[in-house]
Enzyme design. Structure first.
Site, PDB file in Angstrom:
ATOM      1  N   HIS A  60       4.523 -12.285  12.151  1.00 29.84           N
ATOM      2  CA  HIS A  60       3.635 -11.158  11.853  1.00 29.84           C
ATOM      3  C   HIS A  60       2.577 -11.539  10.819  1.00 29.84           C
ATOM      4  O   HIS A  60       2.807 -11.444   9.615  1.00 29.84           O
ATOM      5  CB  HIS A  60       4.498 -10.007  11.328  1.00 29.84           C
ATOM      6  CG  HIS A  60       3.790  -8.711  11.198  1.00 29.84           C
ATOM      7  ND1 HIS A  60       4.459  -7.529  10.986  1.00 29.84           N
ATOM      8  CD2 HIS A  60       2.478  -8.376  11.239  1.00 29.84           C
ATOM      9  CE1 HIS A  60       3.590  -6.535  10.901  1.00 29.84           C
ATOM     10  NE2 HIS A  60       2.382  -7.030  11.046  1.00 29.84           N
ATOM     11  N   HIS A  62      -1.966 -11.548  10.087  1.00 30.82           N
ATOM     12  CA  HIS A  62      -3.296 -11.093  10.488  1.00 30.82           C
ATOM     13  C   HIS A  62      -4.290 -12.194  10.123  1.00 30.82           C
ATOM     14  O   HIS A  62      -4.515 -12.457   8.936  1.00 30.82           O
ATOM     15  CB  HIS A  62      -3.655  -9.780   9.783  1.00 30.82           C
ATOM     16  CG  HIS A  62      -2.725  -8.656  10.125  1.00 30.82           C
ATOM     17  ND1 HIS A  62      -2.937  -7.807  11.189  1.00 30.82           N
ATOM     18  CD2 HIS A  62      -1.553  -8.265   9.560  1.00 30.82           C
ATOM     19  CE1 HIS A  62      -1.943  -6.930  11.258  1.00 30.82           C
ATOM     20  NE2 HIS A  62      -1.093  -7.186  10.279  1.00 30.82           N
ATOM     21  N   ARG A  64      -7.459 -12.176  11.326  1.00 29.87           N
ATOM     22  CA  ARG A  64      -8.748 -11.472  11.229  1.00 29.87           C
ATOM     23  C   ARG A  64      -9.845 -11.982  12.160  1.00 29.87           C
ATOM     24  O   ARG A  64     -10.857 -11.310  12.314  1.00 29.87           O
ATOM     25  CB  ARG A  64      -9.272 -11.501   9.784  1.00 29.87           C
ATOM     26  CG  ARG A  64      -8.302 -10.954   8.736  1.00 29.87           C
ATOM     27  CD  ARG A  64      -7.895  -9.537   9.022  1.00 29.87           C
ATOM     28  NE  ARG A  64      -7.184  -8.931   7.889  1.00 29.87           N
ATOM     29  CZ  ARG A  64      -6.482  -7.813   7.974  1.00 29.87           C
ATOM     30  NH1 ARG A  64      -6.377  -7.184   9.140  1.00 29.87           N
ATOM     31  NH2 ARG A  64      -5.880  -7.317   6.910  1.00 29.87           N
ATOM     32  N   ASN A 278       0.962  -0.988   4.071  1.00 27.40           N
ATOM     33  CA  ASN A 278       1.469  -0.057   5.074  1.00 27.40           C
ATOM     34  C   ASN A 278       2.505  -0.746   5.956  1.00 27.40           C
ATOM     35  O   ASN A 278       2.155  -1.672   6.676  1.00 27.40           O
ATOM     36  CB  ASN A 278       0.308   0.458   5.926  1.00 27.40           C
ATOM     37  CG  ASN A 278       0.708   1.608   6.827  1.00 27.40           C
ATOM     38  OD1 ASN A 278       1.748   2.224   6.618  1.00 27.40           O
ATOM     39  ND2 ASN A 278      -0.097   1.903   7.818  1.00 27.40           N
ATOM     40  N   ASP A 305       3.722 -10.086   7.258  1.00 25.17           N
ATOM     41  CA  ASP A 305       2.636  -9.112   7.432  1.00 25.17           C
ATOM     42  C   ASP A 305       1.451  -9.518   6.558  1.00 25.17           C
ATOM     43  O   ASP A 305       0.820  -8.679   5.903  1.00 25.17           O
ATOM     44  CB  ASP A 305       3.092  -7.699   7.104  1.00 25.17           C
ATOM     45  CG  ASP A 305       2.085  -6.631   7.550  1.00 25.17           C
ATOM     46  OD1 ASP A 305       1.138  -6.985   8.292  1.00 25.17           O
ATOM     47  OD2 ASP A 305       2.235  -5.461   7.144  1.00 25.17           O
ATOM     48  N   HIS A 309      -7.662  -9.202   2.622  1.00 26.25           N
ATOM     49  CA  HIS A 309      -8.877  -8.406   2.495  1.00 26.25           C
ATOM     50  C   HIS A 309      -9.768  -9.051   1.437  1.00 26.25           C
ATOM     51  O   HIS A 309      -9.305  -9.867   0.629  1.00 26.25           O
ATOM     52  CB  HIS A 309      -8.558  -6.968   2.087  1.00 26.25           C
ATOM     53  CG  HIS A 309      -7.807  -6.198   3.115  1.00 26.25           C
ATOM     54  ND1 HIS A 309      -8.377  -5.795   4.312  1.00 26.25           N
ATOM     55  CD2 HIS A 309      -6.532  -5.749   3.148  1.00 26.25           C
ATOM     56  CE1 HIS A 309      -7.483  -5.131   5.019  1.00 26.25           C
ATOM     57  NE2 HIS A 309      -6.354  -5.097   4.342  1.00 26.25           N
TER      58      HIS A 309
END
Length: 430
Positions: A60, A62, A64, A278, A305, A309
């Site tokens: 899991h 990201h 992007r 989240n 996760d 950012h």
């Protein structure tokens, strides 16, 4: 090219191996595991004092790319993974455009071949554009090389549509990875509901936001016989529902992220969006339930996760900043410190939850460094202590609430397909 790793503590949960020995690698394979292998290799690594284990597998992350390259790219995300001891990672499909077609899956695979230094195993979206209205080309994505489908970042709120997706996933031997969040219950929340949210003066996210969809998805998996994997579990009742599902014979597995067992919502110091994720950081009772679930095997594995950012985005308030923290480069140390040193798991059990079990969940031939297996390995020093410093991260994202925290257990080297890609003493190779 041959590589000989000598004098390390080899821990391979797949074969219950745990002892001082040497590993000989030729090409991409481990060809011999024994004591005192003669030093007749192109490269020799003295691993005395280090542990040698199968490379970690992250179900899991990201990355992007495409669409949000200012946050992360496949190149930078793969380097962050390697620095954290990961040799295989599964990027989620909430990119722009979403990974919702065979062509987009192929794009990720081809881009990874060019830029990544670890194995990148793409996850496709459940619905077109992740809009929740029409199923994506699940069969085409499976044929193109997707290992799973997920609507991660949200839930498919139409239960009938999601059930159809589960049926197709089962037909094409794809894992269904679920982000459990009833959007109708969120109501603008940004941290865990309760005293912490009240003290911070922001709206809270109740446990029911996760629990309602967790229960629904387990029931749908029971009906469809699909293989369901629950992402970033964070509540005590989710653990109870997963236990029930396993007892009922549902093909359900679950992950927990290091931030959810390493910190509670009561530790949020103020209006700092680095603490916004989240699901949110939960209460102490939830944290203890997650640890108990890991201990007894109800929670199967540990994922990150990893959600980078920009600094500008995370400088915003808790209410306006995006959800997410980075995790690839801190996951092992946080897990070792809180779980192994904390008495929740043994070291071999931790490696199993970070490598061997994730490989089994995906159905891939990894997470095992016995003779004849792919030489994806991590070398780490279990005694090394250090202070987490986000400025050192390889990820573009520096958004972590763990900066300044002292941890134990440090990744020293990562080997992918028999080749050293990260060496803490010199950096990245290739």
């Amino acid at each position: 090219m041959s590589l000989l790793i000598k004098n390390g503590r080899v821990i391979n949960p797949a074969t219950d191996t745990d002892g001082i020995m040497d590993l000989l690698i030729e090409g991409t394979k481990v060809v011999k595991a024994a004591k005192n292998i003669p030093e007749e290799a192109d490269q020799v690594i003295d691993a005395k004092g280090l542990c040698v284990a199968p490379g970690f597998i992250d179900l899991h992350v990201h990355l992007r790319e495409p669409g949000f390259e200012y946050k992360e790219t496949i190149k930078t995300g793969s380097r962050a993974a390697a620095r954290g001891g990961y040799t295989s990672i599964c990027p989620m499909p909430n990119t722009k455009p979403a990974i919702d077609s065979a062509d987009m899956v192929k794009f990720i695979i081809n881009k990874a071949k060019e830029d990544a230094i670890v194995h990148v195993l793409p996850v496709g979206a459940v619905t077109k554009g992740q809009q929740g209205q029409e199923l994506a080309d699940i069969a085409g994505m499976a044929e193109a090389g997707a290992v799973a489908i997920s609507e991660d970042g949200k839930s498919v709120m139409n239960a009938s549509l999601y059930r159809d997706a589960m049926k197709l996933a089962e037909e094409h031997s794809l894992l269904v990875m679920a982000h459990c969040e009833d959007i109708n219950l969120v109501n603008g929340g940004c941290v865990n509901a309760g005293p912490a949210a009240e003290q911070l003066g922001v709206k809270g996210i109740s446990n029911s936001v996760e629990d309602v969809i967790t229960a629904r998805d387990i029931l749908l998996a029971k009906e469809t016989k699909a293989s369901l994997h629950l992402c970033h579990c964070s509540t005590k009742d989710s653990v109870s529902f997963i236990r029930w599902g396993k007892e009922e014979g549902v093909k359900v597995t679950a992950e927990v992220c290091p931030h959810h067992f390493s910190m509670t919502c009561d530790e949020i110091p103020g209006n700092d969006a680095n603490y916004k994720m989240n699901p949110p950081l939960r209460a102490k009772a939830d944290v203890e339930a997650l640890k108990a679930g890991l201990h007894d095997g109800v929670i199967d594995c540990i994922s990150t996760d990893h959600a980078p950012h920009s600094a500008e985005e995370k400088k915003k308030t808790l209410e306006s900043a995006p959800f997410g923290i980075v995790g690839s480069e801190t996951a092992f140390s946080l897990s070792y410190t809180n779980l192994v040193k904390g008495g929740v798991l043994t070291l071999p059990e931790l490696i199993e939850r970070m490598s061997t079990v994730p490989a089994k969940i995906l159905g891939i031939n990894k997470g095992d460094i016995s003779e004849g297996k792919t030489a994806d390995l991590v070398l780490f020093d279990p005694e090394a202590e250090y202070v987490i410093d986000a400025s050192e991260f390889a990820s573009k994202g520096k958004n972590t609430p763990f900066g300044g925290r002292k941890v134990q257990g440090r990744v020293c080297m990562t080997i992918v397909d028999g080749r050293v890609v990260f060496d803490a003493s010199i950096g990245f190779i290739g």
